[in-house]
Motif scaffolding. Structure first.
Motif, PDB file in Angstrom:
ATOM      1  N   ARG A  59      -2.597   7.989 -13.032  1.00  0.00           N
ATOM      2  CA  ARG A  59      -2.069   9.255 -12.394  1.00  0.00           C
ATOM      3  C   ARG A  59      -1.422   9.478 -11.350  1.00  0.00           C
ATOM      4  N   GLY A  60      -0.700   8.228 -10.906  1.00  0.00           N
ATOM      5  CA  GLY A  60       0.156   8.334  -9.943  1.00  0.00           C
ATOM      6  C   GLY A  60       1.751   8.864 -10.461  1.00  0.00           C
ATOM      7  N   LEU A  61       2.456   9.268  -9.349  1.00  0.00           N
ATOM      8  CA  LEU A  61       3.816   9.827  -9.933  1.00  0.00           C
ATOM      9  C   LEU A  61       4.582   8.825 -10.472  1.00  0.00           C
ATOM     10  N   TYR A  62       5.506   9.231 -11.760  1.00  0.00           N
ATOM     11  CA  TYR A  62       6.147   8.589 -12.347  1.00  0.00           C
ATOM     12  C   TYR A  62       7.657   8.289 -11.613  1.00  0.00           C
ATOM     13  N   HIS A  63       7.953   7.052 -11.569  1.00  0.00           N
ATOM     14  CA  HIS A  63       9.104   6.589 -11.151  1.00  0.00           C
ATOM     15  C   HIS A  63       9.545   5.340 -12.048  1.00  0.00           C
ATOM     16  N   GLU A  64      10.939   5.209 -12.349  1.00  0.00           N
ATOM     17  CA  GLU A  64      11.258   4.348 -13.376  1.00  0.00           C
ATOM     18  C   GLU A  64      11.128   3.013 -12.843  1.00  0.00           C
ATOM     19  N   ASP A  65      11.509   2.757 -11.525  1.00  0.00           N
ATOM     20  CA  ASP A  65      11.352   1.335 -10.949  1.00  0.00           C
ATOM     21  C   ASP A  65       9.682   0.872 -11.022  1.00  0.00           C
ATOM     22  N   PHE A  66       8.870   1.934 -10.849  1.00  0.00           N
ATOM     23  CA  PHE A  66       7.492   1.491 -10.830  1.00  0.00           C
ATOM     24  C   PHE A  66       6.837   1.276 -12.305  1.00  0.00           C
ATOM     25  N   ALA A  67       7.694   1.915 -13.036  1.00  0.00           N
ATOM     26  CA  ALA A  67       7.228   1.687 -14.874  1.00  0.00           C
ATOM     27  C   ALA A  67       7.772   0.226 -15.098  1.00  0.00           C
ATOM     28  N   ARG A  68       8.578  -0.655 -14.271  1.00  0.00           N
ATOM     29  CA  ARG A  68       8.987  -1.784 -14.539  1.00  0.00           C
ATOM     30  C   ARG A  68       7.690  -2.702 -14.153  1.00  0.00           C
ATOM     31  N   ILE A  69       6.908  -2.247 -13.310  1.00  0.00           N
ATOM     32  CA  ILE A  69       5.863  -3.016 -12.714  1.00  0.00           C
ATOM     33  C   ILE A  69       4.612  -2.779 -13.608  1.00  0.00           C
ATOM     34  N   LEU A  70       4.608  -1.147 -13.880  1.00  0.00           N
ATOM     35  CA  LEU A  70       3.302  -0.897 -14.570  1.00  0.00           C
ATOM     36  C   LEU A  70       3.524  -1.068 -15.923  1.00  0.00           C
ATOM     37  N   THR A  71       3.921  -2.184 -16.431  1.00  0.00           N
ATOM     38  CA  THR A  71       4.071  -2.209 -18.024  1.00  0.00           C
ATOM     39  C   THR A  71       2.757  -2.296 -18.963  1.00  0.00           C
ATOM     40  N   LYS A  72       2.869  -2.161 -20.121  1.00  0.00           N
ATOM     41  CA  LYS A  72       1.798  -2.095 -20.955  1.00  0.00           C
ATOM     42  C   LYS A  72       0.902  -3.421 -20.959  1.00  0.00           C
ATOM     43  N   ASP A  73       1.699  -4.514 -20.834  1.00  0.00           N
ATOM     44  CA  ASP A  73       1.123  -5.762 -20.661  1.00  0.00           C
ATOM     45  C   ASP A  73       0.369  -6.206 -19.312  1.00  0.00           C
ATOM     46  N   ALA A  74       0.926  -5.358 -18.426  1.00  0.00           N
ATOM     47  CA  ALA A  74       0.720  -5.853 -16.879  1.00  0.00           C
ATOM     48  C   ALA A  74      -0.706  -5.079 -16.681  1.00  0.00           C
ATOM     49  N   LEU A  75      -0.624  -3.780 -17.267  1.00  0.00           N
ATOM     50  CA  LEU A  75      -1.835  -3.116 -17.014  1.00  0.00           C
ATOM     51  C   LEU A  75      -3.134  -3.393 -18.198  1.00  0.00           C
ATOM     52  N   ARG A  76      -2.525  -4.000 -19.110  1.00  0.00           N
ATOM     53  CA  ARG A  76      -3.710  -4.615 -20.014  1.00  0.00           C
ATOM     54  C   ARG A  76      -4.310  -5.952 -19.146  1.00  0.00           C
TER      55      ARG A  76
ATOM     56  N   PHE B 171      -3.783  -7.726  -6.858  1.00  0.00           N
ATOM     57  CA  PHE B 171      -3.617  -9.371  -7.032  1.00  0.00           C
ATOM     58  C   PHE B 171      -2.983  -9.135  -8.709  1.00  0.00           C
ATOM     59  N   GLY B 172      -3.540  -8.409  -9.411  1.00  0.00           N
ATOM     60  CA  GLY B 172      -3.225  -8.434 -10.919  1.00  0.00           C
ATOM     61  C   GLY B 172      -1.825  -8.256 -11.275  1.00  0.00           C
ATOM     62  N   LEU B 173      -1.246  -7.056 -10.795  1.00  0.00           N
ATOM     63  CA  LEU B 173       0.314  -6.661 -10.757  1.00  0.00           C
ATOM     64  C   LEU B 173       1.156  -7.765 -10.260  1.00  0.00           C
ATOM     65  N   TYR B 174       0.788  -8.312  -9.163  1.00  0.00           N
ATOM     66  CA  TYR B 174       1.555  -9.295  -8.437  1.00  0.00           C
ATOM     67  C   TYR B 174       1.553 -10.572  -9.048  1.00  0.00           C
ATOM     68  N   PHE B 175       0.389 -11.101  -9.508  1.00  0.00           N
ATOM     69  CA  PHE B 175       0.106 -12.579 -10.325  1.00  0.00           C
ATOM     70  C   PHE B 175       0.977 -12.289 -11.716  1.00  0.00           C
ATOM     71  N   PHE B 176       0.718 -11.155 -12.555  1.00  0.00           N
ATOM     72  CA  PHE B 176       1.138 -10.991 -13.870  1.00  0.00           C
ATOM     73  C   PHE B 176       2.645 -11.226 -13.869  1.00  0.00           C
ATOM     74  N   HIS B 177       3.609 -10.565 -12.656  1.00  0.00           N
ATOM     75  CA  HIS B 177       4.788 -10.640 -12.743  1.00  0.00           C
ATOM     76  C   HIS B 177       5.541 -11.752 -12.123  1.00  0.00           C
ATOM     77  N   ASN B 178       4.797 -12.316 -11.296  1.00  0.00           N
ATOM     78  CA  ASN B 178       5.617 -13.293 -10.182  1.00  0.00           C
ATOM     79  C   ASN B 178       4.977 -14.751 -10.516  1.00  0.00           C
ATOM     80  N   TYR B 179       3.785 -14.894 -11.149  1.00  0.00           N
ATOM     81  CA  TYR B 179       3.382 -16.421 -11.240  1.00  0.00           C
ATOM     82  C   TYR B 179       4.377 -17.464 -11.667  1.00  0.00           C
TER      83      TYR B 179
END
Length: 567
Positions: free
Chosen positions: A29-46, A207-215
């Motif tokens: 429910r947060g505001l949509y932004h294209e850069d944010f969408a690259r963080i909030l991917t379907k796999d990352a949210l899963r 934790f989840g978003l940072y770990f998923f994209h950066n580990y």
């Protein structure tokens, strides 16, 4: 990994049909932004949803246990060492060896996950930068998501920042500090992400978003095969450390990396946790790199824990330093506990900031920093914290001078004298005066910090100190305590009891002073009146709220319509 670029535009404000691509049961429910969408991917949210579903009941139970313990403290019970876990405290076990990448942590700098701050902190000459999603950050949707973008760019080495006002571009040096990340505490929700219809657990989002994209990139570029590295805040019991340990195990298993790759330092910043230090390290022994003396939150926790004890009123907050017996005892026991288990003992925050227009005052501030850091290194700490890049050289000089080429003091500083520290030492009542100046400073700092927090800033320079949520909490709970028990204030030869009428007058007078100090235009455009209302309410409620930011958080949550959520 490919970086997300060095700049991005303002969040989208026009109506659009694009929404985040989300897995089943997740709604953003947060505001949509294209850069944010690259963080909030379907796999990352899963992945975030998996963590939330696996551990939400454990978190709820831990928070309920906190409430149960507080009810006992309110009834007169004091925190104690748990006799059931005596075997852990007296055992000869050790934590896993400290990874080579973080064996030297003499000076660490902390700050919010803002783009320019990240670059300056990584370039500061500190050994570690703790990027903060917690006390130094106002957790607005934009701050949190931009923070994730910024950290992804930092891990990949692509981060830069163009300061248009100065016409200067900031980039990373060849040598940078090691990156640690501090997620929010267990108690904070993330109301912009719903999982199965309920707000996500804030720290698991961080934790989840940072770990998923950066580990993978972090371990390859920065961790020498270990990491990512984290700081864990606000714990009160080892059961909360056990949850984090299981979160780490789960993340490592999903990522296919060795168990014990993730490492974390726990902040001992609550009074109950000081009686659980061995147990906390034991639960995290495969993932631990030590404990930190989070002294500002510790003072806040002291008041909160003893909110039902009229005989434990604190003096002015400026008098509650590390020379107070209960603070000194906590500090020495932390060092002994860490070194006995083979991990780092990290010192507290130097909150001073450079005084640019007054060389004499600046030198006086630096001398206070040097004395504090000399106390820490001689006590046996392996490193310390600073809030500003300008303090790094002074802090580093003290630790290098007294430690030489040794990367830490784990093997040399045993602090055997701490073996005799008792429950009574840790609970000794603080000494000092309560003054009208102290009441005014608490009021002024609390309102100004909250006004900044409501407008998106969580780390605020005030009166030559860097204030964050922890110091604002001290201001709030101390006023509440003084009001509840009618504390007597001294100063200027006058004795007066704190009352609702007195506090009301002080709020009015300090608001007028704030307006003079910041200027009428800034005062009018700022959130000072709203901050004053919230702060005054929090100071006068019959029953002390656990956290100022829990109430204030509702004022910065903004839900936006979503198109493709899949509930």
């Amino acid at each position: 990994m490919v970086g997300l670029g060095t700049t991005y535009g303002p969040p989208t404000t026009t109506t659009r049909t694009t929404a985040y691509d989300v897995p089943e049961g997740v709604c953003v429910r947060g505001l949509y932004h294209e850069d944010f969408a690259r963080i909030l991917t379907k796999d990352a949210l899963r992945f975030v949803a998996l963590l939330h579903r696996d551990f939400r009941n454990h978190v709820r139970y831990a928070l309920e246990c906190r409430r149960d313990a507080q009810r006992l403290y309110d009834e007169g019970m004091l925190p104690r060492f748990d006799p059931v876990t005596r075997y852990i405290r007296e055992g000869d076990w050790m934590c896993a060896p400290v990874p080579p990448a973080v064996v030297d942590r003499k000076v660490e700098i902390t700050g919010p996950v803002e783009r320019k701050m990240i670059i300056n902190a990584l370039n500061s000459g500190a050994k570690v930068f703790m990027a903060d999603f917690e006390d130094a950050l106002s957790p607005s949707w934009e701050n949190l998501m931009r923070g994730q973008v910024n950290l992804r760019d930092a891990v990949n080495g692509t981060i830069s920042y163009h300061d248009k006002a100065r016409n200067r571009v900031y980039k990373l040096n060849d040598q940078v500090a090691r990156l640690f990340v501090r997620p929010r505490g267990w108690h904070l929700p993330e109301s912009h992400i719903l999982i199965d219809g309920e707000p996500a657990t804030g720290c698991l989002v961080d934790f989840g978003l940072y770990f998923f994209h950066n580990y993978a990139a972090f371990r390859r570029n920065h961790g020498g095969g270990f990491g990512p590295f984290f700081y864990l805040p606000k714990m009160e019991h080892s059961r909360e450390a056990k949850i984090w340990n299981e979160v780490f195990d789960r993340a490592e298993k999903v990522a296919g990396i060795e168990r014990g790759s993730i490492r974390a330092t726990v902040l001992i910043e609550t009074l109950p946790a000081v009686f659980q230090m061995d147990e906390i390290l034991y639960e995290l022994r495969d993932h631990s790199v030590g404990l930190n003396c989070g002294r500002w939150d510790y003072i806040f926790s002291y008041v909160k824990t003893f909110r039902g004890h009229p005989d434990r009123l604190l003096p002015d907050r400026v008098q509650v330093g590390m020379t107070q017996h209960f603070m000194k005892s906590y500090s020495h026991l932390l060092i002994r506990t860490c070194h006995r288990r083979g991990v780092h003992a990290m010192g507290g925050m130097a909150a001073q900031i450079p005084v640019r227009d007054d060389p004499e005052a600046n030198e006086a501030a630096l001398e206070l920093v040097r004395k504090d850091k000399l106390r820490e290194v001689k006590a046996g700490y392996d490193g310390t914290w600073a809030a500003h890049p300008g303090l790094i050289p002074a802090c580093m000089e003290v630790f290098v001078t007294n430690m030489g080429i040794a990367p830490n003091q784990i093997g040399s500083a045993k602090r055997e004298d701490a073996a005799d520290i008792t429950e009574e030492d840790l609970l000794e009542k603080p000494r000092g005066a309560r003054t009208m100046d102290g009441l005014r400073l608490n009021t002024r700092v609390g309102i100004q910090y909250l006004a900044a927090w409501l407008t998106g800033t969580g780390s605020v320079p005030l009166y030559n100190l860097m204030e964050d949520a922890a110091t604002a909490e001290i201001s709030r709970v101390q006023i509440w305590q003084w009001l509840k028990y009618g504390a007597e204030l001294n100063g200027d030869g006058v004795r007066v009891k704190v009352s609702a009428d007195l506090f009301g007058r002080v709020v009015e007078e300090e608001m007028a002073r704030i307006e003079r100090e910041v200027g009428k235009d800034k005062f009018r455009k700022g959130m000072y009146k709203e901050a004053s209302r919230i702060f005054a309410k929090q100071c006068t409620v019959p029953r002390l709220d656990d956290f100022l930011t829990l109430d204030a958080y509702n004022h910065i949550v903004i839900h936006h319509p979503t198109v493709s959520s899949k509930l």
